[in-house]
Every structure is written in C-alpha cells, then in structure tokens.
Design an enzyme around this catalytic site. Structure first.
Site, PDB file in Angstrom:
ATOM      1  N   LEU A 151       0.628  -1.184  -0.033  1.00  0.00           N
ATOM      2  CA  LEU A 151      -0.098   0.211   0.126  1.00  0.00           C
ATOM      3  C   LEU A 151       0.738   1.165  -0.092  1.00  0.00           C
ATOM      4  CD1 LEU A 151      -0.110   1.334   2.882  1.00  0.00           C
ATOM      5  CD2 LEU A 151      -1.518  -0.334   3.602  1.00  0.00           C
ATOM      6  N   ASN A 206      10.209  -2.334  -4.318  1.00  0.00           N
ATOM      7  CA  ASN A 206      10.605  -1.133  -3.779  1.00  0.00           C
ATOM      8  C   ASN A 206      12.077  -0.471  -4.067  1.00  0.00           C
ATOM      9  OD1 ASN A 206       8.216  -0.432  -2.306  1.00  0.00           O
ATOM     10  ND2 ASN A 206       8.914  -0.759  -0.174  1.00  0.00           N
ATOM     11  N   CYS A 258       9.328   4.053   3.764  1.00  0.00           N
ATOM     12  CA  CYS A 258       9.767   2.503   3.104  1.00  0.00           C
ATOM     13  C   CYS A 258      11.090   2.441   2.299  1.00  0.00           C
ATOM     14  CB  CYS A 258       8.564   1.786   2.449  1.00  0.00           C
ATOM     15  SG  CYS A 258       7.404   1.588   3.622  1.00  0.00           S
TER      16      CYS A 258
END
Ligand SMILES: NC(=O)c1ccc[n+]([C@@H]2O[C@H](COP(=O)([O-])OP(=O)(O)OC[C@H]3O[C@@H](n4cnc5c(N)ncnc54)[C@H](O)[C@@H]3O)[C@@H](O)[C@H]2O)c1
Length: 434
Positions: A151, A206, A258
């Site tokens: 998310l 990521n 993140c």
C-alpha cells in the site's frame, strides 16, 4: 474468519479495517495505549483518506475491535497478521527488534496451532527465523506465510481494497490456501511463491521504484544543463508500455518510511551474501544529492542565504499523509538554517509531526499566505493540491522577491508566464525569468 492484527500503524490499521470490511472478525492489537484509546473512540491516529469512515462503520457492525491485551487478541485466533515496524538499523540492515518482541508475545499467548502472516517488510530468511523463535518458546506449531504489503500512504484503503496483486509466500500449502481464502472477497490476483521469494519480491519492488525515481531525477539534472524539459521527456518515455508512466516525476527525491530504509536493507542483504549491487549505491547517492538540490539552487541564485526569509510549502514526505519519516523537508530545513536562512513552513496536515522532528529551528505558519508573507523565496517541497492550486500571481505580490524554487514541478508554464514579474526555477526544465 477470526483474525488478529498485531501492530496498528499504517499497514496494520489499514489491513485490519479492510479485512473487517470484507466480513472477517478482526481484533487489532497495539502496545501503544494512546493509539488504541483513540481508535476505540473511532478516531484514526493517522491521516489517511477514507479510513475513519470504514473504521467507525466496522466497529459499529461489531467486526472490528481494538485492544492492548495480548490475551484478548492472540488466544483462540486462527490467523495472526504481524505488521510491526522494521525500521533501519544503524548498519543499514532492517532492525527486527519489534518483530522479535512480537514473536515472543505470540509464543506466550497462543493456545493452539496458528497461522502467522508476516506483513512487515523483512529480509529474506526472516519468516524461517521467526517460526523457530516462536516454536522454541511454546508447545504449539506455527505455519508461516510471508504476505508483504504494497500500500501507499495517502491511498492506503484504496490500495488495500483494490491491490494490483497479493503475494502469498509459504512452504505450507494449507496455510497458503487459507490466506488465499481470507483475501478472496477482494478479487485481487494472487501470486503464490516460496517464503523467500515473497520476502524478496517486496524489497525488489521498492528498490526498483526508488531506482526509477533516481533515474528520472538524474535525467532531470541532465535536462537542465542541456536545455531539455524532463516532463516532456517523461511523457515520451512513459507511453512506452515497457517503461510505464508511473514514478517518472522528477523532483527532490524519494522519502517516507519505506523506500530509504528498504533500499539500504536490500543493499545490506546483498553485502551479507557477497553481492556488491553498485546500482543501489548510486540510487541512494543520487537521492541524497536531490534532497538538498533546492538549497543548492537557492545558494547559486542568492550567493548566500544569511537573513533570507524562505517560505517552505509542504513538509510531509508526500501529499495526503502527515507522515514525516525521511521527508526531504528535514534535510532542507537543516541546510537552510545552517546557511542562516529564516525558514517559515506550511503544511496542511503535517506541521505537528514536523515540529517533533525538525523542532523550533524553523517557524510553522497556519496558512500559505502567512508563510510567504515578505519571503525572499518560496520552496515548493510537497505537491499538496492546496499548494498546486495556489494563485501564483497573487502569492508573488505578497513576497519580498518573486522567486520560486519548485521541487515538484507544480505549476504549468502558462501559469508562470502569465505572472508580471517572476523567477521560476523548476526541476529538469529551463528556468522562467520575467
Ligand atoms: N507505511 C507504509 O506505507 C508501508 C507500506 C508497505 C509496507 N510497510 C511495512 O509494514 C511494516 C509496518 O509499517 P507501518 O508504517 O505500519 O509501521 P508503524 O510504525 O506505523 O506501526 C507499527 C505499529 O506496531 C506497534 N507495535 C510494535 N511492537 C508491537 C508489539 N509487540 N505488539 C503490538 N504492537 C506493536 C507500534 O506501536 C506501531 O503502532 C514495516 O515493516 C514497513 O516497512 C509499510
């Protein structure tokens, strides 16, 4: 299904709320009493569009509860989803201390064999390690499922309800099937993998996105010196389906809870296995440079910043969130004050959190108008809609000098060209000086 969610931060809370919305009985556990008290009163401790409405609706429907009691949450529960933080440790590796504590809590309080779903972002091998840790400390068996979360803060609910994919990594077929079943009402494509592959998918994703951002930022820096326009370049690149349009907005670098830590953690994992991964080192180096770029531009323009009043518009690491973790506004504030500037910042929702990190070395304004009043320059740091829709011409009339350093390319060229007198310095595009 009866589900416990351990850790009620951005991920745990969004997950708990969405699982209750699709009909499960969810108990959210957190050690932070203040957070749980707020949640029990239907108040979300984080700013996240749409969250509070779903929170109250599902609490009223009796499907969602909040507790600080491990007994209440972890006993007689078939599934425990772990969503505690895994921040950056001193050496760049993921700090697993919250997870280890969570595993110890689980080993004390479960009273039956249980499926443990690790949603936190964790290095390859962590699921195996946590399984051993729990089973060594109790007499029940646990089946591990790695279920990384993708998310985005600011659209957490939408991203959970309409995810691109759900990753289910497990060596235990029955547990994988059960978690697949848990998510079935979402009608989201599911990819089932080994535990290690699932753990790696999160970091690989990521780090790829962070690298895409650094790539376009480096292209932007090149565009500036050769006289090209990075927004046109990105538009031209993005239409190529192999490249895609997302994450090609040049700016002042990635931040948040993140990307910075996950890129460093992946680099650390690579190092631990003797893989050098120089690409990731460059991704980080470009980002570090980009985060202070606006100050470098301001220094070049003014010669020095001592006594200059600089308005900083936006503090959160991105719009639609009050999260300040690794926000570019932090190094920017530090550099500006180091050079003797007086900084007055405005953010629609993040000022309170910003004050906890940046402190009183800068001032916090209650409105854009207050921040820009008599300013020598404006720095656009976060592309909130409120900031993108500023009446630029009117804002300039309030300033001492009509100078804008736009770190997020918020304003169309026509808007700037319609101003009577302006110096506009965007990212990766020629400056406009009228
Ligand atoms: N924030 C994001 O956008 C995002 C997106 C994808 C993945 N992730 C990953 O998900 C994980 C959680 O991130 P977050 O941003 O939600 O973290 P967060 O720091 O906002 O929340 C973690 C929560 O866990 C609680 N906690 C810690 N130890 C506990 C324990 N023993 N028992 C009960 N509660 C405990 C904390 O009090 C806190 O409320 C991290 O690994 C992160 O990398 C985050």
């Amino acid at each position: 299904m009866k589900i416990a969610v351990l850790g009620t931060g951005y991920v745990g809370l969004s997950t708990g709320v969405c699982l209750s919305q699709i009909g499960h009985q969810v108990t959210c556990l957190d050690i932070n009493e203040q957070k749980i008290n707020q949640l029990r009163n239907g108040i979300s401790p984080i700013y996240e569009p749409g969250l509070e409405e779903l929170l109250t609706a599902n609490m009223e429907a009796g499907r969602l509860r909040f507790t600080t009691s491990q007994t209440e949450a972890l006993t007689q529960t078939e599934i425990i989803i772990v969503a505690v933080g895994t921040p950056q440790g001193e050496d760049g590796a993921a700090d697993l201390s919250f997870l280890v504590q969570a595993a110890k809590d689980i080993s004390i309080f479960i009273n039956q064999d249980t499926i443990i779903v690790i949603k936190s972002t964790v290095p390859v091998g962590t699921n195996d390690f946590i399984k051993k840790l729990i089973e060594d400390h109790c007499c029940f068996k646990v089946k591990m499922v790695s279920n990384p979360e993708f998310l985005r803060q600011g659209s957490a609910i939408e991203d959970t309800m309409k995810a691109d994919r759900i990753i289910i990594g497990s060596e235990n077929e029955e547990a994988a099937r059960k978690i697949h079943e848990m998510y079935r009402p979402l009608h989201v494509p599911v990819i089932v993998t080994s535990t290690k592959s699932a753990e790696m998918i999160k970091y690989a994703s990521n780090a790829f996105l962070a690298t895409k951002i650094s790539y376009i930022n480096e292209i932007a820096n090149l565009c500036e010196v050769v006289g090209a326009d990075v927004q046109d370049v990105a538009r031209g690149m993005g239409k190529d389906k192999r490249i895609g349009e997302a994450f090609l907005n040049a700016g002042i670098g990635y931040g948040g809870s993140c990307f910075p830590k996950d890129v460093k953690a992946l680099l650390h994992t690579a190092g631990a296995y003797g893989v050098k991964f120089p690409l990731l080192k460059e991704t980080i180096a470009i980002n570090d440079y980009q985060r202070e770029l606006l100050v470098l531009k301001a220094l070049k323009r003014f010669g020095g910043l001592k006594g200059k009043k600089i308005a900083m518009l936006g503090l959160a690491f991105k719009p639609e969130t009050d999260d300040m973790r690794e926000a570019p506004s932090i190094p920017l504030s530090a550099a500006l004050t180091k050079y003797g500037a007086e900084v007055v910042a405005y953010d629609p929702v993040a000022s309170e959190n910003a004050r906890k990190i940046i402190g009183d070395s800068i001032k916090y304004a209650g409105s854009i108008a207050e921040a820009v009043d008599e300013a020598d320059a404006v720095l656009i740091v976060t592309e909130w809609n409120e900031i993108k829709s500023i009446d630029v011409a009117e804002m300039l009339t309030k300033m001492k000098e009509p100078i804008i350093f736009d770190g997020r390319n918020c304003f169309p060229e026509e808007t700037i060209r319609a101003c009577r007198s302006v110096e506009y310095y965007p990212i990766g595009k020629p400056a406009i000086i009228i």
